[in-house]
Design a protein around this motif. Structure first.
Motif, short mmCIF file in Angstrom:
data_model
loop_
_atom_site.label_atom_id
_atom_site.label_comp_id
_atom_site.label_asym_id
_atom_site.label_seq_id
_atom_site.Cartn_x
_atom_site.Cartn_y
_atom_site.Cartn_z
N LEU A 74 -27.12 -12.09 -7.09
CA LEU A 74 -28.22 -11.52 -5.81
C LEU A 74 -29.54 -11.32 -4.95
O LEU A 74 -29.24 -11.66 -4.06
CB LEU A 74 -27.44 -10.34 -6.04
CG LEU A 74 -26.07 -9.72 -6.40
CD1 LEU A 74 -25.16 -8.42 -6.51
CD2 LEU A 74 -24.92 -10.13 -5.52
N LEU A 75 -29.82 -12.07 -5.86
CA LEU A 75 -31.45 -11.45 -5.55
C LEU A 75 -31.85 -13.16 -5.29
O LEU A 75 -32.22 -13.00 -3.43
CB LEU A 75 -32.63 -11.73 -6.95
CG LEU A 75 -32.95 -9.88 -6.92
CD1 LEU A 75 -33.61 -9.98 -8.70
CD2 LEU A 75 -32.94 -9.35 -6.09
N ARG A 76 -31.12 -14.16 -5.62
CA ARG A 76 -30.89 -15.06 -5.03
C ARG A 76 -30.67 -15.90 -3.48
O ARG A 76 -31.38 -16.92 -3.18
CB ARG A 76 -30.66 -16.60 -6.16
CG ARG A 76 -31.44 -16.98 -7.56
CD ARG A 76 -31.30 -17.91 -7.97
NE ARG A 76 -29.45 -18.00 -8.38
CZ ARG A 76 -29.92 -17.20 -10.00
NH1 ARG A 76 -31.19 -16.85 -9.92
NH2 ARG A 76 -28.40 -17.04 -11.06
N HIS A 77 -29.65 -14.83 -3.36
CA HIS A 77 -29.48 -14.58 -2.41
C HIS A 77 -29.71 -13.96 -1.01
O HIS A 77 -29.35 -13.88 -0.14
CB HIS A 77 -27.66 -15.04 -2.26
CG HIS A 77 -26.75 -16.63 -2.71
ND1 HIS A 77 -26.99 -16.15 -4.42
CD2 HIS A 77 -26.35 -17.08 -2.75
CE1 HIS A 77 -26.47 -17.61 -4.52
NE2 HIS A 77 -25.76 -18.03 -3.80
N GLY A 78 -30.58 -12.98 -1.48
CA GLY A 78 -31.18 -12.64 -0.43
C GLY A 78 -31.42 -10.74 -0.60
O GLY A 78 -31.57 -10.08 0.39
N ALA A 79 -30.38 -10.49 -1.34
CA ALA A 79 -30.52 -9.10 -1.23
C ALA A 79 -31.78 -8.27 -1.80
O ALA A 79 -32.70 -8.91 -2.98
CB ALA A 79 -29.52 -8.66 -2.76
N ARG A 80 -31.92 -7.85 -1.30
CA ARG A 80 -33.45 -6.72 -2.02
C ARG A 80 -33.30 -6.00 -2.99
O ARG A 80 -31.84 -4.80 -2.47
CB ARG A 80 -34.44 -6.59 -1.80
CG ARG A 80 -35.54 -7.14 -1.00
CD ARG A 80 -36.47 -7.50 0.31
NE ARG A 80 -36.09 -6.22 1.33
CZ ARG A 80 -35.21 -6.39 2.29
NH1 ARG A 80 -35.27 -8.12 2.64
NH2 ARG A 80 -35.15 -5.33 3.30
N LEU A 81 -32.60 -5.37 -4.68
CA LEU A 81 -32.33 -4.62 -6.04
C LEU A 81 -33.56 -4.00 -6.23
O LEU A 81 -34.98 -4.62 -6.93
CB LEU A 81 -32.18 -5.65 -6.52
CG LEU A 81 -30.68 -6.11 -5.56
CD1 LEU A 81 -29.75 -7.44 -7.15
CD2 LEU A 81 -29.59 -5.03 -5.05
N ALA A 82 -33.74 -2.41 -7.05
CA ALA A 82 -34.48 -2.04 -7.47
C ALA A 82 -34.14 -2.29 -8.32
O ALA A 82 -33.38 -3.06 -9.30
CB ALA A 82 -33.84 -0.74 -7.42
N PRO A 83 -35.38 -2.38 -9.69
CA PRO A 83 -35.62 -2.87 -11.07
C PRO A 83 -34.59 -2.21 -12.27
O PRO A 83 -33.52 -1.57 -11.92
CB PRO A 83 -36.21 -2.08 -11.74
CG PRO A 83 -36.98 -2.38 -10.90
CD PRO A 83 -36.69 -2.10 -9.23
#
Length: 168
Positions: A74-83
């Motif tokens: 998900l991070l690789r595809h543009g999402a910004r996620l909490a640790p």
């Protein structure tokens, strides 16, 4: 799903679902997963596909359960996620590239979540699975359900359907 803007009602043994209206999504969604890993793993990719800004509230030991390799994809595809493990778990951004690659030997729930996200993303999307598939019957159930609810890239109502219980 209600927190994301869908309308889901249960009356007289019938569940009625009106999907998320992308023009009327909330500016912030607080999504309570309880202790359900499948809820988090299914809806996290959906929230990212819709570009929802919000938080997933987790109870019990849910925050300690693994999200990798879904988290990294998900991070690789543009999402910004909490640790991972953060309470509540914040999410923002929108998935950009609709072509996912994920290892299949961890959890079929990750694959199902990505399949749900693909169903609502614009254009053609794919989920490429590598390695030995874990719990293939669950992935097959997801694919069959999506086939009932999608036609020509659009979400449709299949009318009335019966849903069997999950006895596991």
């Amino acid at each position: 799903l209600n927190a994301m803007g869908a309308s889901i009602t249960f009356e007289n043994g019938v569940i009625e679902v009106m999907p998320v209206d992308r023009k009327a999504m909330p500016s912030f969604a607080s999504m309570d997963c309880g202790e359900s890993g499948s809820t988090l793993r299914f809806l996290l990719p959906v929230a990212c596909a819709l570009g929802i800004e919000g938080e997933f509230v987790m109870h019990g030991r849910l925050g300690q359960r693994p999200l990798s390799p879904l988290y990294e994809e998900l991070l690789r595809h543009g999402a910004r996620l909490a640790p991972q493990g953060t309470q509540p778990f914040s999410v923002s951004g929108r998935l950009t590239d609709p072509h996912f690659v994920i290892a299949a030997n961890v959890s079929s729930q990750f694959i199902s979540g990505l399949l749900f996200a693909c169903a609502i993303m614009d254009g053609e999307s794919t989920v490429t699975v590598t390695g030995n598939i874990e719990s293939k019957p669950y992935i097959d159930m997801t694919r069959k359900a999506l086939a009932l609810f999608t036609k020509g890239g659009a979400l449709v109502s299949p009318g009335e359907i019966g849903v069997e219980g999950d006895w596991s």
